[in-house]
Design an enzyme around this catalytic site. Structure first.
Site, PDB file in Angstrom:
ATOM      1  N   PRO A 129     -31.764   9.952  26.909  1.00 39.28           N
ATOM      2  CA  PRO A 129     -32.037   8.815  26.038  1.00 39.28           C
ATOM      3  C   PRO A 129     -31.345   8.874  24.679  1.00 39.28           C
ATOM      4  O   PRO A 129     -31.253   9.949  24.070  1.00 39.28           O
ATOM      5  CB  PRO A 129     -33.559   8.841  25.859  1.00 39.28           C
ATOM      6  CG  PRO A 129     -33.991  10.195  26.283  1.00 39.28           C
ATOM      7  CD  PRO A 129     -32.988  10.659  27.294  1.00 39.28           C
ATOM      8  N   ASN A 130     -30.904   7.721  24.246  1.00 35.66           N
ATOM      9  CA  ASN A 130     -30.315   7.488  22.911  1.00 35.66           C
ATOM     10  C   ASN A 130     -28.902   8.044  22.746  1.00 35.66           C
ATOM     11  O   ASN A 130     -28.271   7.819  21.716  1.00 35.66           O
ATOM     12  CB  ASN A 130     -31.225   8.034  21.793  1.00 35.66           C
ATOM     13  CG  ASN A 130     -32.607   7.422  21.845  1.00 35.66           C
ATOM     14  OD1 ASN A 130     -32.733   6.202  21.851  1.00 35.66           O
ATOM     15  ND2 ASN A 130     -33.639   8.236  21.933  1.00 35.66           N
ATOM     16  N   ARG A 177     -25.262   7.170  15.721  1.00 38.40           N
ATOM     17  CA  ARG A 177     -26.605   7.737  15.587  1.00 38.40           C
ATOM     18  C   ARG A 177     -26.588   9.031  14.767  1.00 38.40           C
ATOM     19  O   ARG A 177     -25.926   9.996  15.158  1.00 38.40           O
ATOM     20  CB  ARG A 177     -27.114   8.043  16.998  1.00 38.40           C
ATOM     21  CG  ARG A 177     -28.430   8.739  17.053  1.00 38.40           C
ATOM     22  CD  ARG A 177     -28.708   9.275  18.456  1.00 38.40           C
ATOM     23  NE  ARG A 177     -30.010   9.923  18.449  1.00 38.40           N
ATOM     24  CZ  ARG A 177     -30.416  10.794  19.339  1.00 38.40           C
ATOM     25  NH1 ARG A 177     -29.628  11.138  20.338  1.00 38.40           N
ATOM     26  NH2 ARG A 177     -31.602  11.340  19.246  1.00 38.40           N
ATOM     27  N   TYR A 189     -25.220  14.568  14.970  1.00 38.20           N
ATOM     28  CA  TYR A 189     -24.550  14.368  16.254  1.00 38.20           C
ATOM     29  C   TYR A 189     -23.062  14.033  16.163  1.00 38.20           C
ATOM     30  O   TYR A 189     -22.412  13.890  17.194  1.00 38.20           O
ATOM     31  CB  TYR A 189     -25.295  13.283  17.048  1.00 38.20           C
ATOM     32  CG  TYR A 189     -26.760  13.615  17.252  1.00 38.20           C
ATOM     33  CD1 TYR A 189     -27.136  14.794  17.892  1.00 38.20           C
ATOM     34  CD2 TYR A 189     -27.763  12.778  16.780  1.00 38.20           C
ATOM     35  CE1 TYR A 189     -28.476  15.121  18.064  1.00 38.20           C
ATOM     36  CE2 TYR A 189     -29.110  13.095  16.948  1.00 38.20           C
ATOM     37  CZ  TYR A 189     -29.454  14.265  17.594  1.00 38.20           C
ATOM     38  OH  TYR A 189     -30.778  14.593  17.764  1.00 38.20           O
ATOM     39  N   ASN A 224     -27.246  16.919  29.124  1.00 41.05           N
ATOM     40  CA  ASN A 224     -27.925  16.845  27.826  1.00 41.05           C
ATOM     41  C   ASN A 224     -29.154  15.976  28.021  1.00 41.05           C
ATOM     42  O   ASN A 224     -29.059  14.748  28.019  1.00 41.05           O
ATOM     43  CB  ASN A 224     -27.008  16.248  26.751  1.00 41.05           C
ATOM     44  CG  ASN A 224     -27.674  16.272  25.381  1.00 41.05           C
ATOM     45  OD1 ASN A 224     -28.884  16.481  25.274  1.00 41.05           O
ATOM     46  ND2 ASN A 224     -26.892  16.059  24.346  1.00 41.05           N
ATOM     47  N   ALA A 280     -34.106  13.924  24.175  1.00 41.40           N
ATOM     48  CA  ALA A 280     -35.520  14.170  23.827  1.00 41.40           C
ATOM     49  C   ALA A 280     -36.326  14.686  25.020  1.00 41.40           C
ATOM     50  O   ALA A 280     -37.334  15.388  24.836  1.00 41.40           O
ATOM     51  CB  ALA A 280     -36.143  12.900  23.276  1.00 41.40           C
ATOM     52  N   HIS A 302     -37.556  18.419  25.548  1.00 44.50           N
ATOM     53  CA  HIS A 302     -38.763  19.011  24.983  1.00 44.50           C
ATOM     54  C   HIS A 302     -40.035  18.493  25.638  1.00 44.50           C
ATOM     55  O   HIS A 302     -41.129  18.855  25.228  1.00 44.50           O
ATOM     56  CB  HIS A 302     -38.800  18.725  23.471  1.00 44.50           C
ATOM     57  CG  HIS A 302     -37.454  18.842  22.822  1.00 44.50           C
ATOM     58  ND1 HIS A 302     -36.775  20.043  22.751  1.00 44.50           N
ATOM     59  CD2 HIS A 302     -36.615  17.912  22.271  1.00 44.50           C
ATOM     60  CE1 HIS A 302     -35.597  19.836  22.159  1.00 44.50           C
ATOM     61  NE2 HIS A 302     -35.478  18.554  21.869  1.00 44.50           N
ATOM     62  N   GLU A 311     -26.908  23.344  30.342  1.00 48.01           N
ATOM     63  CA  GLU A 311     -27.655  22.536  29.368  1.00 48.01           C
ATOM     64  C   GLU A 311     -26.817  22.412  28.097  1.00 48.01           C
ATOM     65  O   GLU A 311     -26.334  23.418  27.574  1.00 48.01           O
ATOM     66  CB  GLU A 311     -28.995  23.218  29.071  1.00 48.01           C
ATOM     67  CG  GLU A 311     -29.841  22.491  28.035  1.00 48.01           C
ATOM     68  CD  GLU A 311     -31.166  23.203  27.753  1.00 48.01           C
ATOM     69  OE1 GLU A 311     -31.549  24.136  28.503  1.00 48.01           O
ATOM     70  OE2 GLU A 311     -31.817  22.842  26.752  1.00 48.01           O
ATOM     71  N   HIS A 339     -26.464  20.621  24.133  1.00 50.39           N
ATOM     72  CA  HIS A 339     -26.980  19.873  22.976  1.00 50.39           C
ATOM     73  C   HIS A 339     -25.897  19.833  21.919  1.00 50.39           C
ATOM     74  O   HIS A 339     -25.264  20.866  21.643  1.00 50.39           O
ATOM     75  CB  HIS A 339     -28.232  20.528  22.398  1.00 50.39           C
ATOM     76  CG  HIS A 339     -29.324  20.653  23.406  1.00 50.39           C
ATOM     77  ND1 HIS A 339     -30.079  19.581  23.806  1.00 50.39           N
ATOM     78  CD2 HIS A 339     -29.745  21.714  24.135  1.00 50.39           C
ATOM     79  CE1 HIS A 339     -30.926  19.975  24.733  1.00 50.39           C
ATOM     80  NE2 HIS A 339     -30.740  21.265  24.961  1.00 50.39           N
ATOM     81  N   ARG A 347     -33.547  23.147  13.797  1.00 51.10           N
ATOM     82  CA  ARG A 347     -34.108  21.853  13.386  1.00 51.10           C
ATOM     83  C   ARG A 347     -35.644  21.926  13.376  1.00 51.10           C
ATOM     84  O   ARG A 347     -36.200  22.970  13.101  1.00 51.10           O
ATOM     85  CB  ARG A 347     -33.561  20.760  14.321  1.00 51.10           C
ATOM     86  CG  ARG A 347     -32.036  20.650  14.240  1.00 51.10           C
ATOM     87  CD  ARG A 347     -31.487  19.554  15.131  1.00 51.10           C
ATOM     88  NE  ARG A 347     -31.999  18.254  14.741  1.00 51.10           N
ATOM     89  CZ  ARG A 347     -31.871  17.145  15.468  1.00 51.10           C
ATOM     90  NH1 ARG A 347     -31.236  17.200  16.635  1.00 51.10           N
ATOM     91  NH2 ARG A 347     -32.365  16.001  15.047  1.00 51.10           N
ATOM     92  N   ARG A 405     -38.339  21.041  18.526  1.00 54.01           N
ATOM     93  CA  ARG A 405     -37.093  21.009  19.317  1.00 54.01           C
ATOM     94  C   ARG A 405     -36.726  22.385  19.867  1.00 54.01           C
ATOM     95  O   ARG A 405     -35.781  22.521  20.648  1.00 54.01           O
ATOM     96  CB  ARG A 405     -35.929  20.485  18.465  1.00 54.01           C
ATOM     97  CG  ARG A 405     -36.072  19.027  18.119  1.00 54.01           C
ATOM     98  CD  ARG A 405     -34.823  18.486  17.447  1.00 54.01           C
ATOM     99  NE  ARG A 405     -35.163  17.330  16.662  1.00 54.01           N
ATOM    100  CZ  ARG A 405     -35.233  16.074  17.143  1.00 54.01           C
ATOM    101  NH1 ARG A 405     -34.939  15.812  18.393  1.00 54.01           N
ATOM    102  NH2 ARG A 405     -35.584  15.071  16.356  1.00 54.01           N
TER     103      ARG A 405
HETATM  104  C1  DQA Z   1     -30.122  16.639  21.458  1.00 56.13           C
HETATM  105  C2  DQA Z   1     -31.251  17.351  20.699  1.00 56.13           C
HETATM  106  C3  DQA Z   1     -32.605  16.748  21.034  1.00 56.13           C
HETATM  107  O1  DQA Z   1     -33.626  17.424  20.320  1.00 56.13           O
HETATM  108  C4  DQA Z   1     -32.631  15.285  20.651  1.00 56.13           C
HETATM  109  O2  DQA Z   1     -33.868  14.699  21.032  1.00 56.13           O
HETATM  110  C5  DQA Z   1     -31.484  14.518  21.181  1.00 56.13           C
HETATM  111  C6  DQA Z   1     -30.159  15.136  21.225  1.00 56.13           C
HETATM  112  C7  DQA Z   1     -28.734  17.132  21.028  1.00 56.13           C
HETATM  113  O3  DQA Z   1     -27.775  16.813  21.724  1.00 56.13           O
HETATM  114  O4  DQA Z   1     -28.592  17.805  20.007  1.00 56.13           O
HETATM  115  O5  DQA Z   1     -31.595  13.337  21.505  1.00 56.13           O
HETATM  116  O6  DQA Z   1     -30.277  16.905  22.849  1.00 56.13           O
END
Ligand code: DQA
Length: 151
Positions: free
Chosen positions: A10-11, A18, A23, A75, A78, A81, A99, A101, A108, A112
């Protein structure tokens, strides 16, 4: 030819706009294009999928198993977690994954720091921005080309 799945949660479609301090400025479409080319140059095929929906991601993971995907670069955003369901999907599909990120999730907010995925991943790359996807691709292909003993 190895088949890889680039999976983003997501996102992450908002990358570039963003929270750039966390990021960076690279867009998801830039990352997907670059990774497809990088995979192609190594004789592998990469398909990309992004969704905000846990259910759509689970279905994509199940389909990957049917399609003979060799490994994923994931990735979970959110869902990292929160999602036992996505963890179970990867185990149910027996899909190996790295995995990824963009940010360093250990530097952070405390919530997280816990990931439902790290202990079942081939490895974790966190904190190197968009470069992390390139590193994950190289690591996944290196693993597929010569898996370490016991994996
Ligand atoms: C993330 C880190 C996560 O905590 C966060 O919710 C994201 C992006 C990262 O790529 O750093 O959406 O996965």
């Amino acid at each position: 030819m190895h088949k890889l799945l680039l999976l983003n949660g997501p996102n992450l479609n908002r990358l570039g706009a963003r929270e750039p301090t966390h990021y960076g400025r690279t867009t998801l479409s830039d990352i997907e294009t670059r990774l497809r080319e990088r995979a192609g140059a190594r004789g592998a095929e990469l398909v990309a999928f992004q969704s905000h929906s846990e259910s759509a991601l689970i279905e994509r993971i199940h389909a990957a198993a049917e399609e003979g995907v060799d490994a994923a670069l994931f990735n979970p955003a959110a869902f990292t977690h929160t999602s036992v369901a996505l963890r179970d999907a990867l185990l149910a599909a027996d899909l190996r994954f790295v995995e990824v990120h963009l940010s360093n999730i250990h530097a952070r907010e405390p919530f997280r720091r816990h990931s439902y995925f790290s202990d079942i991943a081939l490895g974790v790359i966190s904190g190197f921005g968009a470069l992390g996807y390139d590193l994950a691709l190289d690591a996944a292909l290196a693993h597929l080309e010569s898996p370490p003993e016991g994996n």
